[in-house]
Motif scaffolding. Structure first.
Motif, PDB file in Angstrom:
ATOM      1  N   UNK A 118      19.814  -0.544  -5.090  1.00 32.80           N
ATOM      2  CA  UNK A 118      19.025  -1.775  -5.214  1.00 32.80           C
ATOM      3  C   UNK A 118      19.815  -2.857  -5.943  1.00 32.80           C
ATOM      4  N   UNK A 119      20.626  -2.460  -6.912  1.00 30.10           N
ATOM      5  CA  UNK A 119      21.441  -3.446  -7.619  1.00 30.10           C
ATOM      6  C   UNK A 119      22.439  -4.103  -6.664  1.00 30.10           C
ATOM      7  N   UNK A 120      22.996  -3.309  -5.769  1.00 30.03           N
ATOM      8  CA  UNK A 120      23.902  -3.884  -4.767  1.00 30.03           C
ATOM      9  C   UNK A 120      23.148  -4.857  -3.862  1.00 30.03           C
ATOM     10  N   UNK A 121      21.962  -4.473  -3.438  1.00 36.01           N
ATOM     11  CA  UNK A 121      21.166  -5.351  -2.580  1.00 36.01           C
ATOM     12  C   UNK A 121      20.833  -6.661  -3.288  1.00 36.01           C
ATOM     13  N   UNK A 122      20.582  -6.582  -4.573  1.00 34.33           N
ATOM     14  CA  UNK A 122      20.319  -7.794  -5.349  1.00 34.33           C
ATOM     15  C   UNK A 122      21.531  -8.712  -5.372  1.00 34.33           C
ATOM     16  N   UNK A 123      22.695  -8.117  -5.565  1.00 33.66           N
ATOM     17  CA  UNK A 123      23.931  -8.902  -5.574  1.00 33.66           C
ATOM     18  C   UNK A 123      24.141  -9.569  -4.220  1.00 33.66           C
ATOM     19  N   UNK A 124      23.725  -8.872  -3.168  1.00 31.94           N
ATOM     20  CA  UNK A 124      23.852  -9.408  -1.811  1.00 31.94           C
ATOM     21  C   UNK A 124      22.728 -10.380  -1.459  1.00 31.94           C
ATOM     22  N   UNK A 125      21.862 -10.674  -2.432  1.00 30.18           N
ATOM     23  CA  UNK A 125      20.740 -11.606  -2.259  1.00 30.18           C
ATOM     24  C   UNK A 125      19.675 -11.073  -1.303  1.00 30.18           C
ATOM     25  N   UNK A 126      19.623  -9.751  -1.144  1.00 33.54           N
ATOM     26  CA  UNK A 126      18.587  -9.128  -0.317  1.00 33.54           C
ATOM     27  C   UNK A 126      17.450  -8.652  -1.224  1.00 33.54           C
ATOM     28  N   UNK A 127      16.732  -9.606  -1.787  1.00 27.88           N
ATOM     29  CA  UNK A 127      15.738  -9.281  -2.811  1.00 27.88           C
ATOM     30  C   UNK A 127      14.615  -8.394  -2.287  1.00 27.88           C
ATOM     31  N   UNK A 128      14.140  -8.671  -1.090  1.00 28.10           N
ATOM     32  CA  UNK A 128      13.031  -7.886  -0.541  1.00 28.10           C
ATOM     33  C   UNK A 128      13.439  -6.428  -0.355  1.00 28.10           C
ATOM     34  N   UNK A 129      14.643  -6.210   0.169  1.00 29.58           N
ATOM     35  CA  UNK A 129      15.124  -4.842   0.365  1.00 29.58           C
ATOM     36  C   UNK A 129      15.390  -4.162  -0.972  1.00 29.58           C
ATOM     37  N   UNK A 130      15.881  -4.927  -1.937  1.00 31.69           N
ATOM     38  CA  UNK A 130      16.139  -4.363  -3.265  1.00 31.69           C
ATOM     39  C   UNK A 130      14.841  -3.893  -3.903  1.00 31.69           C
ATOM     40  N   UNK A 131      13.798  -4.707  -3.784  1.00 29.97           N
ATOM     41  CA  UNK A 131      12.504  -4.340  -4.357  1.00 29.97           C
ATOM     42  C   UNK A 131      11.920  -3.123  -3.644  1.00 29.97           C
ATOM     43  N   UNK A 132      12.082  -3.070  -2.333  1.00 31.13           N
ATOM     44  CA  UNK A 132      11.598  -1.913  -1.569  1.00 31.13           C
ATOM     45  C   UNK A 132      12.326  -0.641  -2.000  1.00 31.13           C
ATOM     46  N   UNK A 133      13.630  -0.761  -2.226  1.00 33.79           N
ATOM     47  CA  UNK A 133      14.415   0.385  -2.675  1.00 33.79           C
ATOM     48  C   UNK A 133      13.909   0.899  -4.020  1.00 33.79           C
ATOM     49  N   UNK A 134      13.583  -0.021  -4.916  1.00 37.12           N
ATOM     50  CA  UNK A 134      13.083   0.367  -6.236  1.00 37.12           C
ATOM     51  C   UNK A 134      11.689   0.984  -6.148  1.00 37.12           C
TER      52      UNK A 134
END
Length: 320
Positions: free
Chosen positions: A179-195
């Motif tokens: 999720x931290x990687x997704x956040x860095x990639x600006x994929x906030x929705x996917x990062x939140x889903x991962x968490x």
């Protein structure tokens, strides 16, 4: 009786990259696995402008070269057992001021001196590995701020023989790194889903709870408060949770609640962040506690002597 040897000899390594963090490269070299910097450089092109390390990229690079990985919340006693089994663990620790966290390779421990030994990048004059010793009690206190998060890298046949206390939570913990990687990639929705998936897998994952709360906090959602509180029930030493609560109440102009949360964070680790003192100074000035606000601004400059707003802060100190 002679003191047992609880130290591992690790290679001196210089090569690192945001997608090949030094701790990952050091441990890989320990297992005689050469991770190609060129591969990491190519991967890093998608993170242009990012300053920091992306641990999951380093982990996946190591896995592509044949190593296995385990990510768990651990304990000091388990850490020592891992070292004695010949595996150098990587731990997540609080960063220096204005750096949230950092990863460190643990090379050993000394029961007589009650110290934990950290890998130091530079060798001594003879080119031999150097180690930094930190008092065991201080190490465990700081490590607890991050939920005693631990990463193991090694050949699968060796890691499979190591039975960990929280073995079943590995997938949940890995999702946090992803999720931290997704956040860095600006994929906030996917990062939140991962968490959210991480929490479903392990409702007591303090790392997942804090990271999810932080994302919701950034969206100004009051739902973050419940998650911060859940995290603190599991890990009362979660500095980042108290800091997050303080940030939320600061934004909503609830000054007393914000000041209280910041104070609890500072009590856990007074040297972790400079900014928290500046934030608390603002609150204390609003609450009419000018003397305390002045002290906080001095602490801010002490921890961050090269602060870009130093002149403004010094003027504020004179006026309080």
């Amino acid at each position: 009786m002679e003191q047992p040897d609880h130290e591992l000899l690790l290679p001196l390594v210089d090569e690192e990259n945001i997608c090949l963090p030094l701790p990952i490269n050091v441990v890989a070299r320990y297992w005689n696995v050469e991770l190609t910097l060129s591969e990491a450089v190519e991967t890093a092109k998608q993170y242009s402008g990012f300053n920091g390390s992306i641990l999951i990229e380093g982990i996946e690079l190591a896995e592509r070269h044949g190593l296995s990985c385990k990510i768990v919340h651990s304990s000091l006693s388990e850490l020592k057992k891992i070292i004695d089994s010949g595996v150098p663990p990587i731990v997540i620790l609080p960063g220096i001021p204005e750096i949230t966290q950092h990863a460190s390779v643990i090379t050993g421990y000394n029961d007589n001196d009650k110290t934990i030994l950290h890998y130091i990048q530079k060798g001594n004059l003879d080119g031999e590995q150097q180690e930094g010793a930190i008092p065991e009690e201080l190490f465990d206190k700081e490590w607890s701020e991050e939920g005693r998060l631990l990463i193991l890298l090694g050949p699968s046949e060796i890691l499979n023989d190591i039975k960990l206390q929280n073995e079943s939570t590995q997938k949940s913990n890995r999702l946090c790194f992803e999720s931290e990687r997704l956040n860095i990639q600006k994929n906030s929705a996917e990062a939140l889903e991962s968490l959210m998936n991480a929490i479903k897998l392990d409702q007591n994952n303090s790392t997942a709870l804090n990271l999810t709360a932080t994302m919701l906090n950034a969206q100004n959602s009051s739902d973050c408060l419940e998650l911060y509180e859940k995290c603190l029930k599991i890990n009362p030493n979660s500095y980042l949770s108290y800091n997050g609560i303080g940030n939320f109440y600061l934004k909503s102009n609830e000054f007393e609640k914000s000041e209280s949360a910041y104070t609890k964070a500072i009590n856990i680790n007074p040297k972790r962040s400079a900014k928290i003192y500046k934030n608390r100074a603002y609150l204390r000035e609003k609450l009419g506690r000018n003397s305390e606000a002045k002290d906080d601004l001095k602490s801010y400059l002490k921890l961050f002597p090269k602060a870009p707003d130093r002149g403004v802060i010094e003027q504020a100190i004179r006026e309080l």
